[in-house]
Scaffold this motif. Sequence first.
Motif, PDB file in Angstrom:
ATOM      1  N   LEU A  18       0.844  -1.196   0.000  1.00  0.00           N
ATOM      2  CA  LEU A  18       0.000   0.000   0.000  1.00  0.00           C
ATOM      3  C   LEU A  18       0.878   1.243   0.000  1.00  0.00           C
ATOM      4  CD1 LEU A  18      -2.511  -0.972   2.842  1.00  0.00           C
ATOM      5  CD2 LEU A  18      -2.920  -1.070   0.370  1.00  0.00           C
ATOM      6  N   GLN A  19       0.363   2.304  -0.592  1.00  0.00           N
ATOM      7  CA  GLN A  19       1.029   3.592  -0.469  1.00  0.00           C
ATOM      8  C   GLN A  19       0.059   4.597   0.124  1.00  0.00           C
ATOM      9  OE1 GLN A  19       1.049   6.869  -3.348  1.00  0.00           O
ATOM     10  NE2 GLN A  19       1.479   5.288  -4.897  1.00  0.00           N
ATOM     11  N   GLN A  20       0.623   5.504   0.921  1.00  0.00           N
ATOM     12  CA  GLN A  20      -0.139   6.636   1.429  1.00  0.00           C
ATOM     13  C   GLN A  20       0.258   7.832   0.571  1.00  0.00           C
ATOM     14  OE1 GLN A  20       0.734   7.807   5.468  1.00  0.00           O
ATOM     15  NE2 GLN A  20      -1.332   8.617   5.759  1.00  0.00           N
ATOM     16  N   ARG A  21      -0.721   8.377  -0.138  1.00  0.00           N
ATOM     17  CA  ARG A  21      -0.440   9.454  -1.072  1.00  0.00           C
ATOM     18  C   ARG A  21       0.124  10.680  -0.353  1.00  0.00           C
ATOM     19  NH1 ARG A  21      -3.131   9.354  -6.060  1.00  0.00           N
ATOM     20  NH2 ARG A  21      -3.774  11.545  -5.903  1.00  0.00           N
ATOM     21  N   TRP A  66      -4.642   6.227   1.958  1.00  0.00           N
ATOM     22  CA  TRP A  66      -4.006   4.971   1.587  1.00  0.00           C
ATOM     23  C   TRP A  66      -4.649   4.425   0.321  1.00  0.00           C
ATOM     24  CZ3 TRP A  66       0.357   3.160   3.637  1.00  0.00           C
ATOM     25  CH2 TRP A  66       0.757   3.678   4.866  1.00  0.00           C
ATOM     26  N   THR A  67      -3.844   3.787  -0.504  1.00  0.00           N
ATOM     27  CA  THR A  67      -4.334   3.231  -1.762  1.00  0.00           C
ATOM     28  C   THR A  67      -3.412   2.113  -2.221  1.00  0.00           C
ATOM     29  OG1 THR A  67      -5.323   3.872  -3.877  1.00  0.00           O
ATOM     30  CG2 THR A  67      -3.160   4.843  -3.326  1.00  0.00           C
ATOM     31  N   SER A 107       4.068   7.541   2.663  1.00  0.00           N
ATOM     32  CA  SER A 107       4.458   6.337   3.383  1.00  0.00           C
ATOM     33  C   SER A 107       4.042   5.120   2.564  1.00  0.00           C
ATOM     34  CB  SER A 107       3.766   6.310   4.758  1.00  0.00           C
ATOM     35  OG  SER A 107       4.173   5.205   5.516  1.00  0.00           O
ATOM     36  N   CYS A 108       4.596   3.964   2.901  1.00  0.00           N
ATOM     37  CA  CYS A 108       4.162   2.724   2.254  1.00  0.00           C
ATOM     38  C   CYS A 108       4.378   1.576   3.222  1.00  0.00           C
ATOM     39  CB  CYS A 108       4.870   2.490   0.930  1.00  0.00           C
ATOM     40  SG  CYS A 108       6.649   2.244   1.020  1.00  0.00           S
ATOM     41  N   LYS A 109       3.600   0.502   3.008  1.00  0.00           N
ATOM     42  CA  LYS A 109       3.726  -0.675   3.875  1.00  0.00           C
ATOM     43  C   LYS A 109       3.080  -1.862   3.190  1.00  0.00           C
ATOM     44  CE  LYS A 109      -0.556   0.098   6.476  1.00  0.00           C
ATOM     45  NZ  LYS A 109      -1.143   0.268   7.799  1.00  0.00           N
ATOM     46  N   THR A 127      -9.933   6.591   5.362  1.00  0.00           N
ATOM     47  CA  THR A 127      -8.480   6.706   5.173  1.00  0.00           C
ATOM     48  C   THR A 127      -8.008   6.085   3.865  1.00  0.00           C
ATOM     49  OG1 THR A 127      -7.976   4.668   6.391  1.00  0.00           O
ATOM     50  CG2 THR A 127      -8.112   6.714   7.687  1.00  0.00           C
ATOM     51  N   PHE A 128      -8.943   5.574   3.048  1.00  0.00           N
ATOM     52  CA  PHE A 128      -8.611   4.947   1.766  1.00  0.00           C
ATOM     53  C   PHE A 128      -9.224   5.740   0.617  1.00  0.00           C
ATOM     54  CE2 PHE A 128      -8.028   1.541   4.751  1.00  0.00           C
ATOM     55  CZ  PHE A 128      -6.923   0.875   4.268  1.00  0.00           C
TER      56      PHE A 128
END
Length: 154
Positions: free
Chosen positions: A29-32, A43-44, A117-119, A136-137
């Motif tokens: 996932l990445q947080q724009r 998050w997307t 961010s990413c995870k 949050t998505f």
Amino acid sequence: MEKLEAHQKGLLHRAFSVFVTNAKGELLLQQRALDKYHSGGLWTNTCCSHPLPDEDVLTASHRRLMEEMGFDCELKEVFSFTYRAEFTNGLTEYEYDHVLIGQFDGEVRPDPAEVMSCKFASPDEIRYLMLTAPETFTHWFHIAFPKMAAFIER
């Protein structure tokens, strides 16, 4: 036309969403980035964007995956969908979205101008987060992830 103009006028245009998993079956996932022109901080999926004029979706997906996340991997288109979403800043996404999947286990080097961010997260963890904090998505992730989960969990 440029993507911003398409979003300002609410016109249907091509887009793509890339979902990359690791060997454990977790989705990256990445947080724009907060200063994105819409959906900043949400998050997307791993990467999403628009092809350039006369650029095919697969080429564009590889280009943007490298630009946004700092890596590339083999990708395969698995489905597509059309959606429309209006944002509070006056922009409208009306997109024919091609969805691609890939696998990668190396180093991720996101561009901080694109990604805050990413995870990696398991499909079950993502489902839980989407139930408990749906705001949050991104809008398109709510549409694409349930369909994509079937491909991830194979």
